[in-house]
Design an enzyme around this catalytic site. Structure first.
Site, PDB file in Angstrom:
ATOM      1  N   CYS A   2       7.862 -18.939  -3.796  1.00 14.59           N
ATOM      2  CA  CYS A   2       7.056 -20.294  -3.441  1.00 14.59           C
ATOM      3  C   CYS A   2       5.666 -19.966  -3.851  1.00 14.59           C
ATOM      4  O   CYS A   2       5.024 -19.004  -3.602  1.00 14.59           O
ATOM      5  CB  CYS A   2       7.521 -20.550  -2.187  1.00 14.59           C
ATOM      6  SG  CYS A   2       9.134 -20.452  -1.498  1.00 14.59           S
ATOM      7  N   ARG A  27       5.548 -17.863 -10.669  1.00 13.19           N
ATOM      8  CA  ARG A  27       6.485 -17.094  -9.607  1.00 13.19           C
ATOM      9  C   ARG A  27       7.697 -17.266  -9.666  1.00 13.19           C
ATOM     10  O   ARG A  27       8.338 -16.677  -8.910  1.00 13.19           O
ATOM     11  CB  ARG A  27       5.449 -17.501  -8.549  1.00 13.19           C
ATOM     12  CG  ARG A  27       3.977 -16.971  -8.548  1.00 13.19           C
ATOM     13  CD  ARG A  27       3.309 -17.552  -7.255  1.00 13.19           C
ATOM     14  NE  ARG A  27       3.650 -17.068  -6.159  1.00 13.19           N
ATOM     15  CZ  ARG A  27       3.032 -15.893  -5.506  1.00 13.19           C
ATOM     16  NH1 ARG A  27       2.000 -15.423  -6.094  1.00 13.19           N
ATOM     17  NH2 ARG A  27       3.506 -15.492  -4.427  1.00 13.19           N
ATOM     18  N   TRP A  75      11.044 -21.990  -3.971  1.00 15.46           N
ATOM     19  CA  TRP A  75      12.018 -20.995  -4.472  1.00 15.46           C
ATOM     20  C   TRP A  75      13.109 -21.042  -3.343  1.00 15.46           C
ATOM     21  O   TRP A  75      12.690 -20.261  -2.241  1.00 15.46           O
ATOM     22  CB  TRP A  75      11.649 -19.634  -4.667  1.00 15.46           C
ATOM     23  CG  TRP A  75      12.522 -18.605  -5.328  1.00 15.46           C
ATOM     24  CD1 TRP A  75      12.865 -18.632  -6.812  1.00 15.46           C
ATOM     25  CD2 TRP A  75      13.192 -17.670  -4.917  1.00 15.46           C
ATOM     26  NE1 TRP A  75      13.741 -17.747  -6.983  1.00 15.46           N
ATOM     27  CE2 TRP A  75      13.980 -16.959  -5.913  1.00 15.46           C
ATOM     28  CE3 TRP A  75      13.256 -17.104  -3.524  1.00 15.46           C
ATOM     29  CZ2 TRP A  75      14.921 -15.887  -5.667  1.00 15.46           C
ATOM     30  CZ3 TRP A  75      14.491 -16.021  -3.468  1.00 15.46           C
ATOM     31  CH2 TRP A  75      14.955 -15.508  -4.465  1.00 15.46           C
ATOM     32  N   ASN A 100       5.597 -20.501   2.689  1.00 16.03           N
ATOM     33  CA  ASN A 100       6.104 -19.565   2.191  1.00 16.03           C
ATOM     34  C   ASN A 100       6.651 -18.747   3.121  1.00 16.03           C
ATOM     35  O   ASN A 100       5.887 -18.392   4.065  1.00 16.03           O
ATOM     36  CB  ASN A 100       5.040 -18.958   1.248  1.00 16.03           C
ATOM     37  CG  ASN A 100       4.688 -19.781  -0.087  1.00 16.03           C
ATOM     38  OD1 ASN A 100       5.087 -20.903  -0.356  1.00 16.03           O
ATOM     39  ND2 ASN A 100       3.711 -19.103  -0.879  1.00 16.03           N
ATOM     40  N   GLY A 101       7.845 -17.982   2.881  1.00 14.16           N
ATOM     41  CA  GLY A 101       8.388 -16.845   3.836  1.00 14.16           C
ATOM     42  C   GLY A 101       9.553 -17.377   4.482  1.00 14.16           C
ATOM     43  O   GLY A 101      10.142 -18.403   3.953  1.00 14.16           O
ATOM     44  N   GLU A 484      15.217   1.047 -17.140  1.00 13.92           N
ATOM     45  CA  GLU A 484      14.232  -0.376 -17.334  1.00 13.92           C
ATOM     46  C   GLU A 484      14.725  -0.952 -18.450  1.00 13.92           C
ATOM     47  O   GLU A 484      14.489  -2.288 -18.510  1.00 13.92           O
ATOM     48  CB  GLU A 484      12.907   0.418 -17.452  1.00 13.92           C
ATOM     49  CG  GLU A 484      11.804  -0.581 -17.788  1.00 13.92           C
ATOM     50  CD  GLU A 484      11.900  -1.618 -16.672  1.00 13.92           C
ATOM     51  OE1 GLU A 484      12.276  -1.475 -15.673  1.00 13.92           O
ATOM     52  OE2 GLU A 484      10.916  -2.564 -16.779  1.00 13.92           O
ATOM     53  N   LYS A 488      15.402  -4.963 -18.293  1.00 12.48           N
ATOM     54  CA  LYS A 488      14.741  -6.112 -18.935  1.00 12.48           C
ATOM     55  C   LYS A 488      15.834  -6.887 -19.770  1.00 12.48           C
ATOM     56  O   LYS A 488      15.902  -8.288 -19.733  1.00 12.48           O
ATOM     57  CB  LYS A 488      13.750  -5.554 -20.077  1.00 12.48           C
ATOM     58  CG  LYS A 488      12.689  -4.652 -19.523  1.00 12.48           C
ATOM     59  CD  LYS A 488      11.454  -5.751 -19.170  1.00 12.48           C
ATOM     60  CE  LYS A 488      11.760  -5.935 -17.747  1.00 12.48           C
ATOM     61  NZ  LYS A 488      11.168  -4.947 -16.699  1.00 12.48           N
ATOM     62  N   GLU A 491      17.862  -9.123 -17.143  1.00 10.91           N
ATOM     63  CA  GLU A 491      17.130 -10.266 -16.583  1.00 10.91           C
ATOM     64  C   GLU A 491      16.742 -11.369 -17.382  1.00 10.91           C
ATOM     65  O   GLU A 491      16.606 -12.429 -17.014  1.00 10.91           O
ATOM     66  CB  GLU A 491      15.871  -9.650 -15.476  1.00 10.91           C
ATOM     67  CG  GLU A 491      14.926  -9.328 -16.499  1.00 10.91           C
ATOM     68  CD  GLU A 491      13.780  -8.772 -15.476  1.00 10.91           C
ATOM     69  OE1 GLU A 491      13.198  -9.258 -14.337  1.00 10.91           O
ATOM     70  OE2 GLU A 491      13.229  -7.690 -15.828  1.00 10.91           O
ATOM     71  N   HIS A 507      32.672  10.613 -17.300  1.00 13.23           N
ATOM     72  CA  HIS A 507      32.967  10.519 -15.910  1.00 13.23           C
ATOM     73  C   HIS A 507      33.230   9.136 -15.331  1.00 13.23           C
ATOM     74  O   HIS A 507      33.460   8.664 -14.228  1.00 13.23           O
ATOM     75  CB  HIS A 507      31.948  10.847 -14.770  1.00 13.23           C
ATOM     76  CG  HIS A 507      31.628  12.425 -14.954  1.00 13.23           C
ATOM     77  ND1 HIS A 507      32.587  13.425 -14.538  1.00 13.23           N
ATOM     78  CD2 HIS A 507      30.549  12.934 -15.837  1.00 13.23           C
ATOM     79  CE1 HIS A 507      32.142  14.680 -15.338  1.00 13.23           C
ATOM     80  NE2 HIS A 507      30.666  14.490 -15.897  1.00 13.23           N
ATOM     81  N   LYS A 606       8.586 -13.960  -9.315  1.00 11.61           N
ATOM     82  CA  LYS A 606       7.740 -12.902  -9.870  1.00 11.61           C
ATOM     83  C   LYS A 606       7.345 -12.100  -8.825  1.00 11.61           C
ATOM     84  O   LYS A 606       7.383 -10.916  -8.872  1.00 11.61           O
ATOM     85  CB  LYS A 606       6.348 -13.598 -10.402  1.00 11.61           C
ATOM     86  CG  LYS A 606       5.336 -12.481 -11.046  1.00 11.61           C
ATOM     87  CD  LYS A 606       5.968 -11.623 -11.968  1.00 11.61           C
ATOM     88  CE  LYS A 606       5.075 -10.591 -12.467  1.00 11.61           C
ATOM     89  NZ  LYS A 606       5.663  -9.772 -13.527  1.00 11.61           N
TER      90      LYS A 606
HETATM   91  C1  F6R Z   1      11.832  -6.783 -13.107  1.00 16.21           C
HETATM   92  C2  F6R Z   1      10.961  -7.050 -12.162  1.00 16.21           C
HETATM   93  C3  F6R Z   1      11.103  -6.612 -10.711  1.00 16.21           C
HETATM   94  C4  F6R Z   1       9.939  -6.245  -9.830  1.00 16.21           C
HETATM   95  C5  F6R Z   1      10.199  -5.862  -8.584  1.00 16.21           C
HETATM   96  C6  F6R Z   1       9.273  -5.402  -7.644  1.00 16.21           C
HETATM   97  O1  F6R Z   1      11.184  -7.090 -14.522  1.00 16.21           O
HETATM   98  O2  F6R Z   1       9.866  -7.712 -12.332  1.00 16.21           O
HETATM   99  O3  F6R Z   1      12.053  -5.931 -10.694  1.00 16.21           O
HETATM  100  O4  F6R Z   1       9.672  -4.855 -10.546  1.00 16.21           O
HETATM  101  O5  F6R Z   1      10.419  -7.211  -7.934  1.00 16.21           O
HETATM  102  O6  F6R Z   1       8.004  -5.979  -7.870  1.00 16.21           O
HETATM  103  P1  F6R Z   1       6.484  -5.339  -7.551  1.00 16.21           P
HETATM  104  O7  F6R Z   1       6.412  -4.432  -8.438  1.00 16.21           O
HETATM  105  O8  F6R Z   1       5.681  -6.502  -7.666  1.00 16.21           O
HETATM  106  O9  F6R Z   1       6.666  -4.837  -6.195  1.00 16.21           O
END
Ligand code: F6R
Length: 611
Positions: A2, A27, A75, A100-101, A484, A488, A491, A507, A606
């Protein structure tokens, strides 16, 4: 997650609030709303499900005016994404709240506000209890700030909230606990937001509220009280983020822009920290080198991409520093009783510095006997930075695309530097110290060379368009790179992707292999390449379509069913930082082919400020 924007001014503020919401769109959210008060206290509240654009249209149609107001992107947590659950929420046609929260005791409060006080709820949100509670308490308190302060005493959970009162239209009251808020200082006007990016077009002067703060904001003044109710001042700092930092600079998406920003981000992050081949004395905070000398264990805690970066660091720290290193997902770490090694350094990794689980892990660790906590983080004003003993600020610049790219590679550069700093402090492994300095210095230029892979990968991405699943393989410090790469792809393209340490194939996962399951392999020319080649042969023998990312011309040849993408040979220390680049391009271009929302993938946010 949010986003919040609020303003009290002489001039009409509708545009300021809407522009602020647009700047917070990155976000992640699923509805948006605004509540404006004019000087007489008349309220205009407009909410829409979906994108800010729908709200903009509704605002255009209704042309509300106001000089005090609050706005929000939601959100969904409690209650589906819908107009009725969107913020602001209201009570008694008087109070409006954005929040927010998560309020953990919302059910109990809702029950008593309904049964004992007769409030009728019009949404399924936890937020609505706040506004009815404030309405109820307002009868017992002389002003809005003391009412909000009293309400916060009854809330359990996390909040960053802004409240307006139509009977006092020239003020807002804001409160922070567990969810960040900044106050923006203008000339004869004041603002509030959950992220200073929202307010950069109107001010560059900000104060960050501390946990428990409640503040009254008027045109003329900002009056803050702390968690104990005592008046306090919070320092006002000038932001060095430029107002256009949130722009795409001609790129189609933030994600692509941020991929290309990586060399510069790494240069900035190493500047003044790696000087003439040595780690600067206070690169990791005052007294860090002295402390590092005695560290015998490193515990890394993080989430998502940041966790993957931590996994790479484990290989570096154990191999080159010769001390043990554990890496744990923050949401697991915070809810178990973990063993704390003697002389342990706790390291949190986070782009945003506000990830709820990582922050909770840090707070928990403070009571567990770690020698010190260090955060490697990209946001100077964040909670992790403020609450950690030692800080390495990443200087990657704002990361707007939900899929993290430059934060990952900058974290890795910082973690390689941390390994070197530990060695220097302990006066060990000079070879590694010299080699890592050289490798890090050459890294930005090597990343720039790796960008030449963009075009071939763009063509290759077409082949993933109709795929439902993909497997990513790596060994050693490239296994987390495969993790990673898979994260990517899943997501932003919504293709189910998993990463395996290549030696694990036999396995179980080998059973999945067929022509419909593309297999992506990260295969630098290192000590494990022969082992990896055997794993590749096992997969090839089962009819899979493979994509091998390599850095040596004579190890692999493309053939039907096996595409080889070669990059320049990478020093083994920085190979994990370079090999993620083609995988970032791959996920980006597959998402483009699939037509997904690259920068704001569905269901994701985000900055994950709730558990
Ligand atoms: C994936 C992504 C998330 C963040 C995770 C941690 O692309 O962006 O997996 O890496 O939410 O976020 P931070 O680094 O802000 O603690």
């Amino acid at each position: 997650m949010c986003g919040i924007v609020g303003a009290v001014a002489e001039r009409p503020i509708t545009e300021i609030l809407i522009e602020g919401l647009k700047r917070l769109e990155y976000r992640g959210y699923d509805s948006a709303g605004v509540a404006l008060l004019d000087a007489s206290g008349a309220i205009s509240c407009i909410k829409r499900e979906g994108k800010v654009e729908s709200l903009v249209q509704a605002v255009k149609d209704q042309s509300p005016t106001g000089t005090t107001g609050i706005a929000h992107t939601r959100w969904a947590t409690h209650g589906v994404p819908s107009e009725r659950n969107a913020h602001p929420h209201q009570s008694g046609n008087r109070f409006s709240v954005v929040h927010n929260g998560i309020i953990e005791n919302h059910q109990e409060l809702r029950d008593s506000l309904t049964a004992d006080d007769g409030y009728v709820f019009s949404s399924d949100t936890d937020t609505e209890v706040i506004v009815h509670l404030i309405h109820k308490l307002s009868a017992d308190y002389p002003d809005l700030r003391s009412t909000v302060f009293a309400a916060t005493q009854k809330l359990v959970g996390a909040y960053g909230m802004v409240v307006s009162d139509s009977e006092s239209p020239s003020e807002l009251v804001v409160a922070r606990s567990g969810s960040p808020l900044v106050i923006g200082y203008g000339l004869g006007e004041h603002f509030v937001a959950s992220d200073q990016l929202a307010l950069l077009p109107v001010t560059r002067r900000f104060a960050v509220l501390e946990e428990g703060d409640v503040a009254q904001i008027t045109k003329e003044a900002v009056n803050i009280i702390d968690a104990t109710g005592e008046p306090v001042r919070r320092s006002i700092e000038e932001s060095d983020i430029t107002a256009d930092a949130g722009g795409k600079a001609g790129y189609k998406h933030y994600m692509l822009k941020e991929i290309f920003e990586q060399p510069e981000a790494i240069r900035r992050t190493l500047q003044d920290r790696l000087i003439e081949g040595k780690v600067a004395d206070n690169a990791f905070g005052n007294g860090s080198l002295k402390l590092f000398k005695n560290i015998k264990h490193v515990q890394i805690v993080a989430c998502g991409t940041s966790y993957n970066a931590g996994m790479v660091a484990r290989y570096w720290i154990e191999q080159h520093v010769g001390i043990s290193c554990s890496v744990e997902i923050a949401s697991e770490f915070r809810y178990r009783e973990s063993f704390v090694h003697k002389d342990s350094l706790l390291v949190t990794l986070s782009q945003s510095g506000e990830t709820a689980d990582t922050l909770a892990a840090l707070r928990l660790a403070k009571s567990l006997g770690y020698s010190a906590s260090l955060t490697i983080c990209n946001v100077e004003t964040s909670s992790l930075v403020r609450e950690s003993d030692l800080v390495y600020l990443m200087k990657a610049g704002p990361e707007i695309g939900v899929a993290s790219t430059k934060a990952f590679t900058v974290q890795l550069a910082a973690l390689l530097l941390l390994s070197k700093a530990l060695c220097e402090a302990k006066k060990i492994n000079q070879d590694f110290c010299a080699e890592s300095a050289q490798a890090l210095t050459s890294l930005p230029a090597q990343m720039e060379r790796a960008f030449s892979l963009e075009q071939p990968i763009k063509e290759l991405a077409e082949q993933f368009a109709d795929k439902q699943h993909a497997l990513f393989l790596g060994r050693g410090d490239q296994y987390p790179v495969a993790m990673e790469g898979a994260l990517k792809l899943k997501e932003i393209s919504y293709i189910h992707a998993e990463a395996y340490a290549a030696g694990e194939l036999k396995h179980g996962p080998l059973a999945l292999i067929d022509a419909e399951m593309p297999v992506v392999v990260v295969a630098p020319d290192n000590d494990l390449l022969d082992k990896l080649k055997s794993n590749i042969a096992e997969v090839r023998a089962r009819g899979s379509v493979m994509y091998v990312f390599a850095d040596s011309d004579d190890q692999f040849e493309s053939e039907p069913g096996l595409d080889v993408v070669n990059m320049a040979h990478a020093n083994h220390l920085i190979a994990p930082i370079l090999f993620i680049i083609p995988l970032q391009f791959l996920s980006y271009y597959v998402a483009l082919v699939k037509g997904t929302d690259v920068d704001q993938p569905r269901n994701l946010a985000k900055s994950v400020t709730v558990e």
